[in-house]
Design a protein around this motif. Structure first.
Motif, PDB file in Angstrom:
ATOM      1  N   LYS A  63     -19.550   0.807  27.964  1.00 15.46           N
ATOM      2  CA  LYS A  63     -20.704   0.565  27.400  1.00 15.46           C
ATOM      3  C   LYS A  63     -20.562  -1.279  27.209  1.00 15.46           C
ATOM      4  CE  LYS A  63     -24.238   1.887  24.079  1.00 15.46           C
ATOM      5  NZ  LYS A  63     -24.908   2.972  24.872  1.00 15.46           N
ATOM      6  N   PHE A  64     -19.618  -1.589  26.555  1.00 18.04           N
ATOM      7  CA  PHE A  64     -19.385  -2.963  26.524  1.00 18.04           C
ATOM      8  C   PHE A  64     -19.349  -3.639  27.911  1.00 18.04           C
ATOM      9  CE2 PHE A  64     -16.317  -6.477  26.429  1.00 18.04           C
ATOM     10  CZ  PHE A  64     -17.046  -7.474  25.565  1.00 18.04           C
ATOM     11  N   LEU A  65     -18.344  -3.041  28.783  1.00 17.89           N
ATOM     12  CA  LEU A  65     -18.083  -3.672  30.008  1.00 17.89           C
ATOM     13  C   LEU A  65     -19.578  -3.611  30.874  1.00 17.89           C
ATOM     14  CD1 LEU A  65     -15.091  -1.645  31.488  1.00 17.89           C
ATOM     15  CD2 LEU A  65     -15.262  -4.174  30.575  1.00 17.89           C
ATOM     16  N   ARG A  66     -20.551  -2.662  31.049  1.00 14.50           N
ATOM     17  CA  ARG A  66     -21.787  -2.598  31.553  1.00 14.50           C
ATOM     18  C   ARG A  66     -22.745  -3.712  30.810  1.00 14.50           C
ATOM     19  NH1 ARG A  66     -22.049   2.106  34.377  1.00 14.50           N
ATOM     20  NH2 ARG A  66     -24.465   2.386  34.575  1.00 14.50           N
ATOM     21  N   LYS A  67     -22.614  -3.693  29.636  1.00  8.12           N
ATOM     22  CA  LYS A  67     -23.689  -4.709  28.917  1.00  8.12           C
ATOM     23  C   LYS A  67     -23.352  -6.271  29.351  1.00  8.12           C
ATOM     24  CE  LYS A  67     -25.547  -6.178  24.624  1.00  8.12           C
ATOM     25  NZ  LYS A  67     -26.134  -5.865  23.278  1.00  8.12           N
ATOM     26  N   THR A  68     -22.021  -6.488  29.567  1.00 13.02           N
ATOM     27  CA  THR A  68     -21.627  -7.821  29.615  1.00 13.02           C
ATOM     28  C   THR A  68     -21.551  -8.111  31.176  1.00 13.02           C
ATOM     29  OG1 THR A  68     -19.227  -7.151  29.533  1.00 13.02           O
ATOM     30  CG2 THR A  68     -20.468  -8.113  27.484  1.00 13.02           C
ATOM     31  N   SER A  69     -21.565  -6.934  31.963  1.00 11.50           N
ATOM     32  CA  SER A  69     -21.444  -6.888  33.507  1.00 11.50           C
ATOM     33  C   SER A  69     -19.876  -7.249  33.888  1.00 11.50           C
ATOM     34  CB  SER A  69     -22.348  -7.973  34.086  1.00 11.50           C
ATOM     35  OG  SER A  69     -23.802  -7.404  34.021  1.00 11.50           O
ATOM     36  N   LEU A  70     -18.886  -7.129  32.728  1.00 16.23           N
ATOM     37  CA  LEU A  70     -17.585  -7.400  33.189  1.00 16.23           C
ATOM     38  C   LEU A  70     -16.979  -6.287  34.206  1.00 16.23           C
ATOM     39  CD1 LEU A  70     -16.077  -8.320  29.853  1.00 16.23           C
ATOM     40  CD2 LEU A  70     -16.329  -9.642  31.905  1.00 16.23           C
ATOM     41  N   ASP A  71     -18.042  -5.005  34.208  1.00 21.36           N
ATOM     42  CA  ASP A  71     -17.393  -3.786  35.158  1.00 21.36           C
ATOM     43  C   ASP A  71     -17.458  -4.138  36.600  1.00 21.36           C
ATOM     44  OD1 ASP A  71     -20.310  -3.925  34.642  1.00 21.36           O
ATOM     45  OD2 ASP A  71     -20.225  -1.911  35.609  1.00 21.36           O
ATOM     46  N   GLU A  72     -18.266  -5.430  36.729  1.00 25.23           N
ATOM     47  CA  GLU A  72     -18.647  -5.905  38.272  1.00 25.23           C
ATOM     48  C   GLU A  72     -17.430  -6.870  38.700  1.00 25.23           C
ATOM     49  OE1 GLU A  72     -21.020  -4.703  39.787  1.00 25.23           O
ATOM     50  OE2 GLU A  72     -22.299  -3.822  38.242  1.00 25.23           O
ATOM     51  N   LEU A  73     -16.581  -7.166  37.812  1.00 30.37           N
ATOM     52  CA  LEU A  73     -15.493  -8.147  38.167  1.00 30.37           C
ATOM     53  C   LEU A  73     -14.488  -7.675  39.333  1.00 30.37           C
ATOM     54  CD1 LEU A  73     -14.138  -9.828  34.906  1.00 30.37           C
ATOM     55  CD2 LEU A  73     -15.419 -11.010  36.742  1.00 30.37           C
ATOM     56  N   PRO A  74     -14.145  -6.470  39.542  1.00 28.38           N
ATOM     57  CA  PRO A  74     -13.390  -5.851  40.478  1.00 28.38           C
ATOM     58  C   PRO A  74     -13.948  -6.289  41.971  1.00 28.38           C
ATOM     59  CG  PRO A  74     -13.110  -4.528  38.779  1.00 28.38           C
ATOM     60  CD  PRO A  74     -14.467  -5.492  38.503  1.00 28.38           C
ATOM     61  N   GLN A  75     -15.464  -6.787  42.039  1.00 25.47           N
ATOM     62  CA  GLN A  75     -16.045  -6.832  43.251  1.00 25.47           C
ATOM     63  C   GLN A  75     -15.325  -8.091  43.738  1.00 25.47           C
ATOM     64  OE1 GLN A  75     -20.204  -6.052  43.011  1.00 25.47           O
ATOM     65  NE2 GLN A  75     -19.700  -4.577  41.454  1.00 25.47           N
ATOM     66  N   LEU A  76     -14.748  -8.870  43.037  1.00 25.96           N
ATOM     67  CA  LEU A  76     -13.994 -10.366  43.579  1.00 25.96           C
ATOM     68  C   LEU A  76     -13.043  -9.762  44.674  1.00 25.96           C
ATOM     69  CD1 LEU A  76     -13.125 -12.260  40.330  1.00 25.96           C
ATOM     70  CD2 LEU A  76     -14.634 -12.688  42.278  1.00 25.96           C
ATOM     71  N   ILE A  77     -12.549  -8.356  44.374  1.00 28.90           N
ATOM     72  CA  ILE A  77     -11.686  -7.710  45.676  1.00 28.90           C
ATOM     73  C   ILE A  77     -12.470  -7.694  46.817  1.00 28.90           C
ATOM     74  CG2 ILE A  77     -10.286  -5.697  46.068  1.00 28.90           C
ATOM     75  CD1 ILE A  77      -9.516  -5.390  43.200  1.00 28.90           C
ATOM     76  N   ASN A  78     -13.569  -7.188  46.792  1.00 34.43           N
ATOM     77  CA  ASN A  78     -14.432  -6.815  47.907  1.00 34.43           C
ATOM     78  C   ASN A  78     -14.701  -8.178  48.590  1.00 34.43           C
ATOM     79  OD1 ASN A  78     -15.911  -4.431  45.955  1.00 34.43           O
ATOM     80  ND2 ASN A  78     -15.038  -4.000  47.952  1.00 34.43           N
ATOM     81  N   ILE A  79     -14.976  -9.289  47.835  1.00 35.05           N
ATOM     82  CA  ILE A  79     -15.155 -10.605  48.359  1.00 35.05           C
ATOM     83  C   ILE A  79     -13.857 -10.790  49.221  1.00 35.05           C
ATOM     84  CG2 ILE A  79     -15.721 -12.875  47.990  1.00 35.05           C
ATOM     85  CD1 ILE A  79     -17.353 -12.144  45.702  1.00 35.05           C
ATOM     86  N   VAL A  80     -12.838 -10.832  48.721  1.00 39.45           N
ATOM     87  CA  VAL A  80     -11.629 -11.443  49.284  1.00 39.45           C
ATOM     88  C   VAL A  80     -11.329 -10.606  50.684  1.00 39.45           C
ATOM     89  CG1 VAL A  80      -8.913 -11.377  49.259  1.00 39.45           C
ATOM     90  CG2 VAL A  80     -10.533 -12.327  47.130  1.00 39.45           C
ATOM     91  N   LYS A  81     -11.758  -9.265  50.608  1.00 38.57           N
ATOM     92  CA  LYS A  81     -11.413  -8.261  51.884  1.00 38.57           C
ATOM     93  C   LYS A  81     -12.460  -8.532  52.964  1.00 38.57           C
ATOM     94  CE  LYS A  81     -10.653  -3.964  51.201  1.00 38.57           C
ATOM     95  NZ  LYS A  81     -10.845  -2.777  50.786  1.00 38.57           N
ATOM     96  N   GLY A  82     -13.589  -9.568  52.608  1.00 37.84           N
ATOM     97  CA  GLY A  82     -14.657  -9.778  53.410  1.00 37.84           C
ATOM     98  C   GLY A  82     -15.786  -8.886  53.496  1.00 37.84           C
ATOM     99  N   GLU A  83     -15.914  -8.157  52.356  1.00 35.68           N
ATOM    100  CA  GLU A  83     -16.888  -7.053  52.439  1.00 35.68           C
ATOM    101  C   GLU A  83     -18.332  -7.424  51.809  1.00 35.68           C
ATOM    102  OE1 GLU A  83     -13.841  -3.140  52.294  1.00 35.68           O
ATOM    103  OE2 GLU A  83     -14.354  -4.215  50.573  1.00 35.68           O
ATOM    104  N   MET A  84     -18.081  -8.224  50.955  1.00 39.07           N
ATOM    105  CA  MET A  84     -19.244  -8.857  50.109  1.00 39.07           C
ATOM    106  C   MET A  84     -19.112 -10.357  49.957  1.00 39.07           C
ATOM    107  SD  MET A  84     -19.327  -5.993  46.898  1.00 39.07           S
ATOM    108  CE  MET A  84     -20.785  -6.816  46.060  1.00 39.07           C
ATOM    109  N   LEU A  85     -20.174 -10.848  49.188  1.00 39.70           N
ATOM    110  CA  LEU A  85     -20.360 -12.313  49.017  1.00 39.70           C
ATOM    111  C   LEU A  85     -20.461 -12.376  47.497  1.00 39.70           C
ATOM    112  CD1 LEU A  85     -22.052 -13.782  52.118  1.00 39.70           C
ATOM    113  CD2 LEU A  85     -19.793 -13.749  51.470  1.00 39.70           C
ATOM    114  N   PHE A  86     -20.517 -13.522  46.728  1.00 38.19           N
ATOM    115  CA  PHE A  86     -21.097 -13.631  45.627  1.00 38.19           C
ATOM    116  C   PHE A  86     -22.660 -13.453  45.410  1.00 38.19           C
ATOM    117  CE2 PHE A  86     -17.294 -16.117  45.189  1.00 38.19           C
ATOM    118  CZ  PHE A  86     -16.697 -15.863  44.002  1.00 38.19           C
ATOM    119  N   VAL A  87     -23.456 -13.819  46.648  1.00 41.95           N
ATOM    120  CA  VAL A  87     -24.835 -13.511  46.268  1.00 41.95           C
ATOM    121  C   VAL A  87     -25.320 -12.862  47.761  1.00 41.95           C
ATOM    122  CG1 VAL A  87     -27.186 -14.726  46.215  1.00 41.95           C
ATOM    123  CG2 VAL A  87     -25.270 -15.743  44.997  1.00 41.95           C
TER     124      VAL A  87
END
Length: 192
Positions: A82-106
């Motif tokens: 609940k805290f992770l979702r409210k603060t959007s901290l649950d999204e932080l591991p998507q930095l891995i997706n960016i490093v892998k070239g699957e996503m961007l910040f925007v």
């Protein structure tokens, strides 16, 4: 070049934020059984599927649907989650997706693999050609409160107007929205 720069920045952020990753990981493991990371198949650039990473915020027996479609998501969301979702901290591991070239910040938020209506509308509007983003134009203009057609319209507008300045504006607006906890809808609700 812009994509490579984002991959580099994401790698640096992963290193800097590693103590936070460790703390969040420990809190998740202390509270509930299951993995620290939640992996889910999502639709990426050119409608190619990939596995998105998030910190696990729900029980492991949660149905594999978008959270806003659950009748009572509170029974599945953990206390830490609940805290992770409210603060959007649950999204932080998507930095891995960016490093892998699957996503961007925007970019447009990646749809679930089974959100065919969203995938088809985005393809029709040419949005599918973009890399998905951790945040996007639709995210900062309503997020879960938007109907699918409205999300796609914001995504189409982003395709037409995207620039480094628009990306900076979206990142700035994202921090404001997260701070205010705006646009998050947990569970199925009537959207007028």
């Amino acid at each position: 070049m812009y994509n490579l720069l984002q991959r580099f920045v994401a790698l640096v952020l992963l290193i800097i934020l590693s103590p936070l990753f460790l703390i969040v990981s420990l809190l998740i493991k202390i509270e509930s059984k299951g993995p620290v990371f939640f992996k889910q198949e999502r639709i990426g650039k050119d409608n190619m599927n990939f596995m998105i990473y998030k910190f696990r915020s729900m029980r492991t027996d949660t149905p594999d649907v978008a959270t806003h479609l659950l009748d009572n998501p509170d029974i599945f969301i953990t206390k830490v989650g609940k805290f992770l979702r409210k603060t959007s901290l649950d999204e932080l591991p998507q930095l891995i997706n960016i490093v892998k070239g699957e996503m961007l910040f925007v970019g447009p938020r990646p749809a679930l693999y089974n959100q065919y209506d969203l995938r088809d509308l985005r393809t029709e509007k040419g949005v599918h050609m973009l890399y998905p983003g951790v945040s996007g134009w639709a995210q900062v203009n309503g997020r879960d409160e938007l109907e699918i057609s409205e999300k796609v319209e914001f995504d189409r507008e982003y395709v037409e107007k995207r620039s480094i300045f628009m990306d900076i504006k979206i990142v700035f607006m994202t921090f404001i929205k997260v701070f205010k906890s705006e646009g998050v809808v947990e569970g199925s609700k009537n959207i007028s």
